[in-house]
Design an enzyme around this catalytic site. Structure first.
Site, PDB file in Angstrom:
ATOM      1  N   SER A 216      12.698   1.542  -6.450  1.00  0.00           N
ATOM      2  CA  SER A 216      11.819   2.687  -6.305  1.00  0.00           C
ATOM      3  C   SER A 216      11.508   3.267  -7.684  1.00  0.00           C
ATOM      4  O   SER A 216      11.082   2.548  -8.569  1.00  0.00           O
ATOM      5  CB  SER A 216      12.476   3.707  -5.362  1.00  0.00           C
ATOM      6  N   TRP A 314       2.811   4.304   1.206  1.00  0.00           N
ATOM      7  CA  TRP A 314       2.974   5.137   0.014  1.00  0.00           C
ATOM      8  C   TRP A 314       3.234   4.283  -1.233  1.00  0.00           C
ATOM      9  O   TRP A 314       2.826   4.634  -2.347  1.00  0.00           O
ATOM     10  CB  TRP A 314       4.133   6.126   0.232  1.00  0.00           C
ATOM     11  N   HIS A 350      13.391   1.454   2.961  1.00  0.00           N
ATOM     12  CA  HIS A 350      13.171   1.481   1.512  1.00  0.00           C
ATOM     13  C   HIS A 350      14.486   1.224   0.755  1.00  0.00           C
ATOM     14  O   HIS A 350      15.495   1.886   1.015  1.00  0.00           O
ATOM     15  CB  HIS A 350      12.609   2.865   1.149  1.00  0.00           C
TER      16      HIS A 350
END
Ligand SMILES: *[C@@H]1O[C@H](CO)[C@@H](O)[C@H](O)[C@H]1NC(C)=O
Ligand SMILES: *[C@@H]1O[C@H](CO)[C@@H](O)[C@H](O)[C@H]1NC(C)=O
Ligand SMILES: *[C@@H]1O[C@H](CO)[C@@H](O)[C@H](O)[C@H]1NC(C)=O
Ligand SMILES: *[C@@H]1O[C@H](CO)[C@@H](O)[C@H](O)[C@H]1NC(C)=O
Ligand SMILES: *[C@@H]1O[C@H](CO)[C@@H](O)[C@H](O)[C@H]1NC(C)=O
Ligand SMILES: *[C@@H]1O[C@H](CO)[C@@H](O)[C@H](O)[C@H]1NC(C)=O
Length: 403
Positions: A216, A314, A350
């Site tokens: 991330s 996203w 995620h």
């Protein structure tokens, strides 16, 4: 008989990983006689992904040596417009190994800081071992014959929100007004860890076989580190999304199509991963003389395996796929397209690595750390076909063959 034992001795004296195919050349010639980057760079609108194979002054890049210059130029442009200045090695860098903790001590202009990195060696074997450096942590499965080195990147440069600007050890050393963004500061810290390891053979880390990863926001950081630090052989950003594996221009186009994906305009308000100067371009990214296919391209011809998660809009799956497919053209130009790969798989949380990507990940480890001739030729997404990425909309230049 005599000959045979000489051969046996020779084979035995070689490290196991060198017994297979010839190792590809992962290095570039040092940049020399490079064209000058125009100092008053007139930023022009480029709605396509900019051409990596054309210098800022317009000259074509047509040799491997010229690519070396261009890589340097791209790095300077990224520092100037997006990431802030990456300082060179400071006057004093030293450290100690306390058990499996590497203590890094740095002094610059009378200021000193100290930070730690935790080394975990494989249970078996005597080393030296290849190692993966984790930006803040590691969330990909690491083979049991590979070491890990993890450091607390938030201590080096905070990333809580937009108020984190200039906070952390890096800024204690260089001043809170240093232009470096948090990701640039983390890259600097990784370089200092490697500097100290170079003086510590007893760490049992093989510095010719280093990787970097992060997920991330820390995956964005891993990509920046791999781009700038050439002592890293294999870069593995995981689910880094916009600001990492994604291209600003494609993310903006997705957003304009009503897909709520992260864009440059949003990211500069959210956190301090990018320099203050980048805010001047974030609302008009077509002014940038680069995009993230070129940040990734700075890793070439070293290894890059980009792990994506198509389940999160996203993160910008179309942008990520298109951007990295385009980045692969740099490896194509250098004649080694399969040293860079992309895999986007969804249906998982995620930063929780799915089994579906493990074989490919191991193929990269085996190729770069153990010299095996594995198949790392992969530009894959499980999204509907190419997720809507149409190359002709984004690429209006050709790929030269750089010798
Ligand atoms: C770094 O490691 C040393 C040695 O183990 C320890 O004394 C020190 O407290 C650690 N510092 C931090 C900030 O964790
Ligand atoms: C380490 O070696 C021992 C003895 O050969 C073996 O039983 C064990 O599974 C090995 N552990 C790992 C993590 O490879
Ligand atoms: C840092 O920037 C602020 C705001 O621009 C300024 O007031 C301050 O003097 C600067 N500090 C240093 C050490 O340059
Ligand atoms: C972006 O910059 C170009 C060139 O200066 C200009 O034509 C365009 O209007 C700008 N777009 C926005 C949204 O500011
Ligand atoms: C996603 O995962 C769930 C739970 O493991 C499974 O039931 C489902 O079939 C998966 N979907 C796809 C498209 O793989
Ligand atoms: C390598 O793997 C890809 C799929 O991941 C496949 O399409 C390709 O044919 C393989 N190449 C070789 C030489 O096996």
């Amino acid at each position: 008989m005599v000959f045979k034992s000489i051969i046996v001795a020779l084979v035995l004296s070689l490290p196991a990983w060198s017994t297979s195919v010839p190792t590809p050349d992962f290095s570039l010639p040092p940049p020399s006689l490079c064209p000058q980057t125009p100092s008053n760079l007139h930023l022009t609108t480029d709605t396509f992904l900019p051409n990596p194979f054309k210098f800022a002054d317009g000259l074509p890049v047509n040799t491997r040596a010229a690519w070396s210059c261009r890589r340097d130029e791209i790095g300077k442009l990224f520092q100037e417009l997006e990431l802030g200045t990456l300082p060179p090695k400071p006057e004093i860098v030293k450290g100690t190994l306390v058990g499996e903790t590497l203590v890094v001590d740095v002094t610059h202009a009378g200021n000193s800081i100290s930070f730690n990195a935790s080394i975990t060696l494989p249970v078996n074997g005597t080393g030296p071992f290849p190692a993966v450096i984790g930006v803040g942590g590691i969330s990909i499965p690491i083979p049991n014959n590979v070491a890990t080195i993890v450091f607390d990147n938030d201590q080096i440069a905070q990333q809580n929100d937009a108020t984190s600007r200039g906070l952390g050890d890096f800024y204690n050393l260089y001043g809170s007004n240093a232009t470096a963004s948090s990701m640039t500061a983390w890259t600097w810290a990784i370089s200092r860890i490697i500097d100290v390891l170079e003086t510590k053979p007893e760490s049992k880390i093989d510095l010719s076989r280093l990787g970097v990863t992060g997920c991330s926001r820390n995956g964005k950081g891993a990509l920046v580190a791999g781009a700038f630090e050439e002592r890293i052989l294999l870069t593995i950003p995981q689910e880094s999304g916009s600001g990492g594996e994604g291209c600003w221009r494609i993310s903006d186009a997705m957003f304009a199509d009503g897909i709520v994906t992260q864009t440059a305009s949003e990211i500069v308000m959210e956190n301090v991963w990018f320099s203050l100067n980048f805010a001047n371009y974030a609302n008009n990214v077509t002014l940038l003389p680069f995009d993230h296919h070129m940040l990734a391209g700075m890793v070439a011809p070293r290894g890059l395996f980009v792990i994506d998660n198509t389940a999160y809009v996203w993160l910008g799956p179309e942008s990520n796929f298109g951007c990295m497919k385009t980045a692969n053209k740099v490896w194509q130009a250098l004649g080694v397209p399969d040293l860079m790969g992309f895999s986007g798989v969804g249906n998982h949380t995620h930063c929780v690595f799915p089994d579906a990507q493990e074989d490919t990940l191991n193929a990269f480890f085996d190729k770069f750390f153990f010299g095996k001739n594995t198949n790392t030729s992969i530009i894959y997404t499980d999204g509907a076909d190419d997720l809507g990425f149409v190359e002709a909309d984004w690429v209006n230049w050709n790929v030269p063959r750089l010798l």
